[in-house]
Write a protein that holds these residues in place. Structure first.
Motif, PDB file in Angstrom:
ATOM      1  N   ALA A  49      35.840  -4.133  -8.186  1.00 50.63           N
ATOM      2  CA  ALA A  49      35.717  -5.114  -7.101  1.00 50.63           C
ATOM      3  C   ALA A  49      34.723  -6.205  -7.477  1.00 50.63           C
ATOM      4  CB  ALA A  49      35.282  -4.423  -5.805  1.00 50.63           C
ATOM      5  N   ALA A  50      33.602  -5.809  -8.085  1.00 51.46           N
ATOM      6  CA  ALA A  50      32.607  -6.794  -8.510  1.00 51.46           C
ATOM      7  C   ALA A  50      33.174  -7.686  -9.600  1.00 51.46           C
ATOM      8  CB  ALA A  50      31.346  -6.083  -9.002  1.00 51.46           C
ATOM      9  N   GLY A  51      33.894  -7.087 -10.548  1.00 55.38           N
ATOM     10  CA  GLY A  51      34.500  -7.876 -11.618  1.00 55.38           C
ATOM     11  C   GLY A  51      35.559  -8.822 -11.098  1.00 55.38           C
ATOM     12  N   GLN A  52      36.366  -8.336 -10.157  1.00 55.38           N
ATOM     13  CA  GLN A  52      37.394  -9.197  -9.583  1.00 55.38           C
ATOM     14  C   GLN A  52      36.772 -10.360  -8.826  1.00 55.38           C
ATOM     15  OE1 GLN A  52      39.831  -7.493  -6.481  1.00 55.38           O
ATOM     16  NE2 GLN A  52      41.531  -8.884  -6.895  1.00 55.38           N
ATOM     17  N   TRP A  53      35.666 -10.106  -8.134  1.00 54.66           N
ATOM     18  CA  TRP A  53      35.016 -11.169  -7.372  1.00 54.66           C
ATOM     19  C   TRP A  53      34.536 -12.291  -8.290  1.00 54.66           C
ATOM     20  CZ3 TRP A  53      35.144 -12.691  -2.593  1.00 54.66           C
ATOM     21  CH2 TRP A  53      34.211 -13.636  -2.146  1.00 54.66           C
ATOM     22  N   GLU A  54      34.008 -11.925  -9.447  1.00 59.26           N
ATOM     23  CA  GLU A  54      33.572 -12.948 -10.392  1.00 59.26           C
ATOM     24  C   GLU A  54      34.769 -13.792 -10.842  1.00 59.26           C
ATOM     25  OE1 GLU A  54      31.469 -13.242 -14.782  1.00 59.26           O
ATOM     26  OE2 GLU A  54      30.978 -11.560 -13.475  1.00 59.26           O
ATOM     27  N   ARG A  55      35.877 -13.146 -11.097  1.00 57.79           N
ATOM     28  CA  ARG A  55      37.082 -13.878 -11.496  1.00 57.79           C
ATOM     29  C   ARG A  55      37.592 -14.760 -10.353  1.00 57.79           C
ATOM     30  NH1 ARG A  55      42.388 -10.700 -13.473  1.00 57.79           N
ATOM     31  NH2 ARG A  55      42.356 -10.098 -11.280  1.00 57.79           N
ATOM     32  N   ILE A  56      37.515 -14.250  -9.134  1.00 58.44           N
ATOM     33  CA  ILE A  56      37.927 -15.026  -7.958  1.00 58.44           C
ATOM     34  C   ILE A  56      37.104 -16.300  -7.845  1.00 58.44           C
ATOM     35  CG2 ILE A  56      37.812 -15.025  -5.429  1.00 58.44           C
ATOM     36  CD1 ILE A  56      38.665 -12.020  -5.609  1.00 58.44           C
ATOM     37  N   GLN A  57      35.802 -16.179  -8.078  1.00 56.36           N
ATOM     38  CA  GLN A  57      34.943 -17.356  -7.992  1.00 56.36           C
ATOM     39  C   GLN A  57      35.289 -18.383  -9.074  1.00 56.36           C
ATOM     40  OE1 GLN A  57      32.533 -18.135  -5.606  1.00 56.36           O
ATOM     41  NE2 GLN A  57      33.507 -16.398  -4.579  1.00 56.36           N
ATOM     42  N   ARG A  58      35.671 -17.909 -10.247  1.00 57.55           N
ATOM     43  CA  ARG A  58      36.013 -18.821 -11.327  1.00 57.55           C
ATOM     44  C   ARG A  58      37.327 -19.553 -11.078  1.00 57.55           C
ATOM     45  NH1 ARG A  58      35.261 -14.619 -15.095  1.00 57.55           N
ATOM     46  NH2 ARG A  58      37.425 -14.961 -15.736  1.00 57.55           N
ATOM     47  N   THR A  59      38.230 -18.960 -10.319  1.00 58.34           N
ATOM     48  CA  THR A  59      39.569 -19.538 -10.141  1.00 58.34           C
ATOM     49  C   THR A  59      39.811 -20.083  -8.738  1.00 58.34           C
ATOM     50  OG1 THR A  59      40.520 -17.375  -9.558  1.00 58.34           O
ATOM     51  CG2 THR A  59      40.518 -17.983 -11.895  1.00 58.34           C
ATOM     52  N   LYS A  60      38.753 -20.195  -7.932  1.00 56.24           N
ATOM     53  CA  LYS A  60      38.994 -20.580  -6.542  1.00 56.24           C
ATOM     54  C   LYS A  60      39.410 -22.039  -6.377  1.00 56.24           C
ATOM     55  CE  LYS A  60      34.089 -21.338  -5.327  1.00 56.24           C
ATOM     56  NZ  LYS A  60      32.990 -20.844  -4.463  1.00 56.24           N
ATOM     57  N   ARG A  61      39.245 -22.859  -7.405  1.00 57.01           N
ATOM     58  CA  ARG A  61      39.745 -24.232  -7.307  1.00 57.01           C
ATOM     59  C   ARG A  61      41.266 -24.253  -7.273  1.00 57.01           C
ATOM     60  NH1 ARG A  61      36.901 -28.148 -11.548  1.00 57.01           N
ATOM     61  NH2 ARG A  61      38.293 -29.593 -10.464  1.00 57.01           N
ATOM     62  N   THR A  62      41.901 -23.343  -7.988  1.00 59.35           N
ATOM     63  CA  THR A  62      43.371 -23.282  -7.994  1.00 59.35           C
ATOM     64  C   THR A  62      43.894 -22.251  -7.004  1.00 59.35           C
ATOM     65  OG1 THR A  62      43.335 -21.661  -9.814  1.00 59.35           O
ATOM     66  CG2 THR A  62      43.513 -24.014 -10.401  1.00 59.35           C
ATOM     67  N   HIS A  63      43.078 -21.249  -6.683  1.00 57.98           N
ATOM     68  CA  HIS A  63      43.469 -20.206  -5.733  1.00 57.98           C
ATOM     69  C   HIS A  63      42.339 -20.048  -4.717  1.00 57.98           C
ATOM     70  CE1 HIS A  63      46.195 -19.445  -9.057  1.00 57.98           C
ATOM     71  NE2 HIS A  63      46.929 -18.701  -8.257  1.00 57.98           N
ATOM     72  N   PRO A  64      42.310 -20.951  -3.726  1.00 53.72           N
ATOM     73  CA  PRO A  64      41.153 -20.994  -2.820  1.00 53.72           C
ATOM     74  C   PRO A  64      41.184 -19.982  -1.674  1.00 53.72           C
ATOM     75  CG  PRO A  64      42.656 -22.781  -2.316  1.00 53.72           C
ATOM     76  CD  PRO A  64      43.229 -22.082  -3.508  1.00 53.72           C
ATOM     77  N   TYR A  65      42.189 -19.099  -1.648  1.00 48.43           N
ATOM     78  CA  TYR A  65      42.303 -18.142  -0.543  1.00 48.43           C
ATOM     79  C   TYR A  65      42.443 -16.714  -1.087  1.00 48.43           C
ATOM     80  CZ  TYR A  65      43.441 -22.431   1.950  1.00 48.43           C
ATOM     81  OH  TYR A  65      43.411 -23.704   2.457  1.00 48.43           O
ATOM     82  N   LEU A  66      42.098 -15.749  -0.236  1.00 46.47           N
ATOM     83  CA  LEU A  66      42.306 -14.343  -0.552  1.00 46.47           C
ATOM     84  C   LEU A  66      43.118 -13.700   0.560  1.00 46.47           C
ATOM     85  CD1 LEU A  66      38.764 -13.141  -1.763  1.00 46.47           C
ATOM     86  CD2 LEU A  66      40.737 -13.775  -3.160  1.00 46.47           C
ATOM     87  N   ARG A  67      44.002 -12.807   0.150  1.00 45.08           N
ATOM     88  CA  ARG A  67      44.825 -12.065   1.121  1.00 45.08           C
ATOM     89  C   ARG A  67      44.508 -10.581   1.006  1.00 45.08           C
ATOM     90  NH1 ARG A  67      50.013 -10.031   0.426  1.00 45.08           N
ATOM     91  NH2 ARG A  67      50.271 -11.328  -1.444  1.00 45.08           N
ATOM     92  N   TYR A  68      44.300  -9.958   2.148  1.00 49.20           N
ATOM     93  CA  TYR A  68      43.995  -8.523   2.211  1.00 49.20           C
ATOM     94  C   TYR A  68      45.301  -7.742   2.118  1.00 49.20           C
ATOM     95  CZ  TYR A  68      41.299  -4.382   3.653  1.00 49.20           C
ATOM     96  OH  TYR A  68      40.656  -3.158   3.699  1.00 49.20           O
ATOM     97  N   GLY A 126      47.400  -8.510   5.347  1.00 57.28           N
ATOM     98  CA  GLY A 126      47.962  -9.845   5.474  1.00 57.28           C
ATOM     99  C   GLY A 126      46.970 -10.908   5.895  1.00 57.28           C
ATOM    100  N   VAL A 127      45.745 -10.520   6.262  1.00 62.83           N
ATOM    101  CA  VAL A 127      44.723 -11.517   6.606  1.00 62.83           C
ATOM    102  C   VAL A 127      44.453 -12.375   5.366  1.00 62.83           C
ATOM    103  CG1 VAL A 127      42.282 -11.835   7.128  1.00 62.83           C
ATOM    104  CG2 VAL A 127      43.633 -10.220   8.462  1.00 62.83           C
ATOM    105  N   THR A 128      44.604 -13.690   5.530  1.00 63.08           N
ATOM    106  CA  THR A 128      44.460 -14.628   4.404  1.00 63.08           C
ATOM    107  C   THR A 128      43.457 -15.700   4.797  1.00 63.08           C
ATOM    108  OG1 THR A 128      46.789 -14.223   3.876  1.00 63.08           O
ATOM    109  CG2 THR A 128      45.715 -16.099   2.790  1.00 63.08           C
ATOM    110  N   LEU A 129      42.326 -15.706   4.095  1.00 64.34           N
ATOM    111  CA  LEU A 129      41.206 -16.575   4.465  1.00 64.34           C
ATOM    112  C   LEU A 129      40.643 -17.243   3.213  1.00 64.34           C
ATOM    113  CD1 LEU A 129      39.362 -14.012   6.767  1.00 64.34           C
ATOM    114  CD2 LEU A 129      40.775 -15.933   7.545  1.00 64.34           C
TER     115      LEU A 129
END
Length: 277
Positions: free
Chosen positions: A127-146, A163-166
Motif C-alpha cells: 500500500a505504501a509503495g502503491q501510494w508513492e506510485r500514485i503520487q508520481r502519476t497523478k497528473r495523468t491519473h488524478p483519481y482513485l477508485r475503491y 466504486g467510490v472515486t475521488l
C-alpha cells in the motif's frame, strides 16, 4: 485461485517502493500488545506483539523483506519463520511478562499467526509503495477508485465504499486507503480524467463521486487510556495511509538532519535544493 494468489495478482508491481517502505522501518520495537504502536508509528518501527527478542524481530523482518523482494513466497516465509522460532523455543505457546501491567501473558506462534504477520506487513508495504506510485502519476491519473473483492466475505462498510472515486489528494484517502482492517482484501486503482468523466467502472457500474461517510466511533486504547476517533468500518489501528506516513517520516528525518547541520551548511544546502531543476 487462492487468497494469496489473488492478492499477489491485484498488487503486482515492481517492489522498489514497497522495499523502501520496509527499509524505512529502521527501529525494531518490543511490544506486548498491538495497541502499543499506533498507526503512523508502524511506518518507522517494526514489531511483532509479545515477541520479546530483538534478534528474532530482526530475523522476521528480514524474511518479510525477502518475500516482498520476490525471493521468498508466503509458504517459504512460514516455513523459515517456523524453523527460526522453533530453534529459539518460541514456537507454540509461550508465556511473556508484560512490563506495563506486570502480568504474565500467553502468546502463541502457529501457522495462523504467521499468516497474519505476513499478510499485514506485506499489504502495508505494498500500500505504501502503491501510494508513492500514485503520487508520481497523478497528473495523468488524478483519481482513485475503491475496489473490493466483490464476494460474500466483504465487510458491509467496505462494500459501501466500492466504486467510490475521488481525487488522489482527497482527505478520504488519508484514513481509508486499503487495507482497512485485519485481512482486508480491498484495493484502489488509479483513474484518468477520461474514464472519470465517463463515470462508469470497467464493469459498467456507475462511479460514486462523493465520499461515503459512515461516521466515526470512539475507541479506547486500553494500553494508553487514550480515546481515539475511528472511522466506522475501519479496524482500530488501520485508519491511516501508510504511504503518507512513510513520506512524512522521510521528510521529518531530512528536516532533523538539516537542523543538525551548522547554519552556513544548512543555508547552502537549502539554496542548492531550491535552485535544482
Amino acid at each position: 485461485m487462492s487468497d494469496a494468489q489473488a492478492f499477489a495478482a491485484l498488487h503486482k508491481l515492481t517492489p522498489v517502493q514497497a522495499m523502501q517502505y520496509l527499509a524505512g522501518r529502521t527501529e525494531r520495537t518490543l511490544t506486548y500488545s498491538w495497541q502499543d504502536l499506533w498507526q503512523e508509528e508502524h511506518a518507522q518501527q517494526f514489531t511483532v506483539s509479545r515477541l520479546a527478542r530483538a534478534d528474532l524481530l530482526a530475523d522476521l523482518q528480514r524474511l518479510i523483506t525477502e518475500a516482498v523482494d520476490g525471493d521468498l513466497s508466503r509458504s517459504g516465509f512460514e516455513l523459515d519463520a517456523k524453523q527460526l522460532l522453533s530453534r529459539a523455543g518460541w514456537w507454540g505457546e509461550k508465556h511473556v511478562l508484560d512490563p506495563v501491567s506486570g502480568e504474565r501473558q500467553v502468546t502463541r506462534f502457529d501457522p495462523a499467526r504467521l499468516k497474519l504477520i505476513f499478510d499485514t506487513n506485506t499489504r502495508m508495504a505494498y500500500a505504501a509503495g502503491q501510494w508513492e506510485r500514485i503520487q508520481r502519476t497523478k497528473r495523468t491519473h488524478p483519481y482513485l477508485r475503491y475496489v473490493t473483492a466483490a464476494d460474500d466475505r466483504v465487510r458491509p462498510a467496505h462494500r459501501a465504499w466500492n466504486g467510490v472515486t475521488l481525487p488522489v489528494d482527497d482527505h478520504f484517502w488519508r484514513s481509508h486507503m486499503p487495507p482497512n482492517g485485519w485481512r482486508c482484501r480491498c484495493r484502489v486503482v488509479a483513474v484518468n480524467q477520461r474514464d472519470y468523466d465517463r463515470g462508469t467502472t470497467p464493469g459498467g457500474r456507475p462511479m460514486r463521486k462523493t465520499a461515503v461517510d459512515l461516521g466515526e466511533r470512539e475507541w479506547v486504547n486500553k494500553r494508553t487510556g487514550v480515546v481515539e476517533r475511528v472511522p466506522v468500518g475501519v479496524d482500530p489501528g488501520f485508519g491511516y495511509n501508510p504511504g503518507v506516513a512513510r513520506a512524512e517520516g522521510v521528510q521529518k528525518a531530512a528536516s532533523d538532519k538539516l537542523a543538525a547541520l551548522s547554519f552556513d551548511v544548512a543555508t547552502k544546502l537549502r539554496d542548492d535544493l531550491e535552485g535544482a531543476p
